[in-house]
Design a protein around this motif. Structure first.
Motif, PDB file in Angstrom:
ATOM      1  N   HIS A  42      -7.157 124.111  20.802  1.00  0.00           N
ATOM      2  CA  HIS A  42      -6.552 122.830  21.167  1.00  0.00           C
ATOM      3  C   HIS A  42      -6.979 122.404  22.580  1.00  0.00           C
ATOM      4  CE1 HIS A  42      -3.450 119.696  21.240  1.00  0.00           C
ATOM      5  NE2 HIS A  42      -3.176 120.102  22.460  1.00  0.00           N
ATOM      6  N   ALA A  43      -6.894 123.338  23.523  1.00  0.00           N
ATOM      7  CA  ALA A  43      -7.267 123.024  24.909  1.00  0.00           C
ATOM      8  C   ALA A  43      -8.744 122.652  25.009  1.00  0.00           C
ATOM      9  CB  ALA A  43      -6.949 124.201  25.826  1.00  0.00           C
ATOM     10  N   LEU A  44      -9.596 123.358  24.265  1.00  0.00           N
ATOM     11  CA  LEU A  44     -11.025 123.030  24.286  1.00  0.00           C
ATOM     12  C   LEU A  44     -11.284 121.640  23.732  1.00  0.00           C
ATOM     13  CD1 LEU A  44     -12.818 126.324  23.190  1.00  0.00           C
ATOM     14  CD2 LEU A  44     -12.722 125.300  25.464  1.00  0.00           C
ATOM     15  N   LEU A  45     -10.602 121.291  22.662  1.00  0.00           N
ATOM     16  CA  LEU A  45     -10.787 119.960  22.080  1.00  0.00           C
ATOM     17  C   LEU A  45     -10.287 118.858  23.009  1.00  0.00           C
ATOM     18  CD1 LEU A  45      -9.940 120.716  18.371  1.00  0.00           C
ATOM     19  CD2 LEU A  45     -12.174 120.122  19.331  1.00  0.00           C
ATOM     20  N   LEU A  46      -9.161 119.098  23.667  1.00  0.00           N
ATOM     21  CA  LEU A  46      -8.667 118.109  24.632  1.00  0.00           C
ATOM     22  C   LEU A  46      -9.677 117.911  25.768  1.00  0.00           C
ATOM     23  CD1 LEU A  46      -4.861 118.955  24.965  1.00  0.00           C
ATOM     24  CD2 LEU A  46      -5.920 117.049  23.733  1.00  0.00           C
ATOM     25  N   GLN A  47     -10.262 119.011  26.257  1.00  0.00           N
ATOM     26  CA  GLN A  47     -11.264 118.917  27.318  1.00  0.00           C
ATOM     27  C   GLN A  47     -12.503 118.170  26.828  1.00  0.00           C
ATOM     28  OE1 GLN A  47     -10.926 119.893  30.637  1.00  0.00           O
ATOM     29  NE2 GLN A  47     -12.715 118.571  30.742  1.00  0.00           N
ATOM     30  N   ALA A  48     -12.906 118.430  25.590  1.00  0.00           N
ATOM     31  CA  ALA A  48     -14.065 117.740  25.026  1.00  0.00           C
ATOM     32  C   ALA A  48     -13.823 116.238  24.944  1.00  0.00           C
ATOM     33  CB  ALA A  48     -14.408 118.305  23.650  1.00  0.00           C
ATOM     34  N   VAL A  49     -12.626 115.849  24.545  1.00  0.00           N
ATOM     35  CA  VAL A  49     -12.287 114.426  24.474  1.00  0.00           C
ATOM     36  C   VAL A  49     -12.288 113.815  25.871  1.00  0.00           C
ATOM     37  CG1 VAL A  49     -10.440 112.776  23.930  1.00  0.00           C
ATOM     38  CG2 VAL A  49     -11.029 114.589  22.300  1.00  0.00           C
ATOM     39  N   ASP A  50     -11.677 114.505  26.834  1.00  0.00           N
ATOM     40  CA  ASP A  50     -11.662 114.010  28.216  1.00  0.00           C
ATOM     41  C   ASP A  50     -13.081 113.859  28.760  1.00  0.00           C
ATOM     42  OD1 ASP A  50      -8.903 113.880  28.272  1.00  0.00           O
ATOM     43  OD2 ASP A  50      -8.666 115.807  29.307  1.00  0.00           O
ATOM     44  N   ASP A  51     -13.932 114.843  28.510  1.00  0.00           N
ATOM     45  CA  ASP A  51     -15.327 114.786  28.974  1.00  0.00           C
ATOM     46  C   ASP A  51     -16.059 113.603  28.359  1.00  0.00           C
ATOM     47  OD1 ASP A  51     -14.819 117.082  30.413  1.00  0.00           O
ATOM     48  OD2 ASP A  51     -15.951 118.398  29.056  1.00  0.00           O
ATOM     49  N   TYR A  52     -15.881 113.412  27.065  1.00  0.00           N
ATOM     50  CA  TYR A  52     -16.520 112.285  26.370  1.00  0.00           C
ATOM     51  C   TYR A  52     -16.051 110.948  26.948  1.00  0.00           C
ATOM     52  CZ  TYR A  52     -17.417 108.763  22.848  1.00  0.00           C
ATOM     53  OH  TYR A  52     -17.807 107.607  22.226  1.00  0.00           O
ATOM     54  N   LEU A  53     -14.752 110.797  27.132  1.00  0.00           N
ATOM     55  CA  LEU A  53     -14.221 109.544  27.659  1.00  0.00           C
ATOM     56  C   LEU A  53     -14.729 109.270  29.073  1.00  0.00           C
ATOM     57  CD1 LEU A  53     -10.569 109.746  26.309  1.00  0.00           C
ATOM     58  CD2 LEU A  53     -12.435 108.284  25.467  1.00  0.00           C
ATOM     59  N   ALA A  54     -14.784 110.286  29.904  1.00  0.00           N
ATOM     60  CA  ALA A  54     -15.289 110.113  31.272  1.00  0.00           C
ATOM     61  C   ALA A  54     -16.763 109.735  31.261  1.00  0.00           C
ATOM     62  CB  ALA A  54     -15.071 111.388  32.078  1.00  0.00           C
ATOM     63  N   ARG A  55     -17.541 110.428  30.425  1.00  0.00           N
ATOM     64  CA  ARG A  55     -18.988 110.163  30.367  1.00  0.00           C
ATOM     65  C   ARG A  55     -19.272 108.756  29.856  1.00  0.00           C
ATOM     66  NH1 ARG A  55     -20.180 113.655  26.830  1.00  0.00           N
ATOM     67  NH2 ARG A  55     -20.672 112.292  25.104  1.00  0.00           N
ATOM     68  N   THR A  56     -18.589 108.345  28.797  1.00  0.00           N
ATOM     69  CA  THR A  56     -18.856 107.014  28.248  1.00  0.00           C
ATOM     70  C   THR A  56     -18.314 105.914  29.142  1.00  0.00           C
ATOM     71  OG1 THR A  56     -16.931 107.160  26.785  1.00  0.00           O
ATOM     72  CG2 THR A  56     -19.069 107.820  25.866  1.00  0.00           C
ATOM     73  N   ALA A  57     -17.250 106.189  29.888  1.00  0.00           N
ATOM     74  CA  ALA A  57     -16.747 105.201  30.846  1.00  0.00           C
ATOM     75  C   ALA A  57     -17.784 104.978  31.931  1.00  0.00           C
ATOM     76  CB  ALA A  57     -15.421 105.665  31.445  1.00  0.00           C
ATOM     77  N   GLN A  58     -18.392 106.054  32.424  1.00  0.00           N
ATOM     78  CA  GLN A  58     -19.436 105.938  33.444  1.00  0.00           C
ATOM     79  C   GLN A  58     -20.637 105.176  32.894  1.00  0.00           C
ATOM     80  OE1 GLN A  58     -19.290 106.608  36.616  1.00  0.00           O
ATOM     81  NE2 GLN A  58     -21.385 106.012  36.997  1.00  0.00           N
ATOM     82  N   GLN A  59     -21.023 105.466  31.660  1.00  0.00           N
ATOM     83  CA  GLN A  59     -22.145 104.750  31.044  1.00  0.00           C
ATOM     84  C   GLN A  59     -21.843 103.264  30.928  1.00  0.00           C
ATOM     85  OE1 GLN A  59     -22.535 106.913  27.378  1.00  0.00           O
ATOM     86  NE2 GLN A  59     -23.854 108.478  28.273  1.00  0.00           N
ATOM     87  N   ALA A  60     -20.611 102.914  30.596  1.00  0.00           N
ATOM     88  CA  ALA A  60     -20.217 101.513  30.480  1.00  0.00           C
ATOM     89  C   ALA A  60     -20.297 100.813  31.831  1.00  0.00           C
ATOM     90  CB  ALA A  60     -18.815 101.395  29.896  1.00  0.00           C
TER      91      ALA A  60
END
Length: 66
Positions: free
Chosen positions: A27-45
């Motif tokens: 669960h913790a790994l998946l939450l971190q993966a989601v947070d990482d994805y959101l941060a990365r795509t926000a920066q790309q935007a």
């Protein structure tokens, strides 16, 4: 918000192994993966938006320099 996530068997096994290696939960790994994805795509935007703004700003000059 609760949700269900269906993983393939190979994904589940890999996630379980990684969680054990890191001493954390799947669960913790998946939450971190989601947070990482959101941060990365926000920066790309942000980069994409800035590039479009600068392209529009300098379009006329670039056309004259062709």
């Amino acid at each position: 918000m609760a949700m269900n996530l269906r993983l393939r068997d190979d994904q589940t096994e890999a996630l379980k192994l990684r969680a054990e290696q890191e001493g954390t939960s799947m669960h913790a790994l998946l939450l971190q993966a989601v947070d990482d994805y959101l941060a990365r795509t926000a920066q790309q935007a942000i980069v994409r938006k800035t590039a479009m703004e600068q392209a529009a700003k300098w379009h006329e000059l670039m056309e004259r320099l062709k």
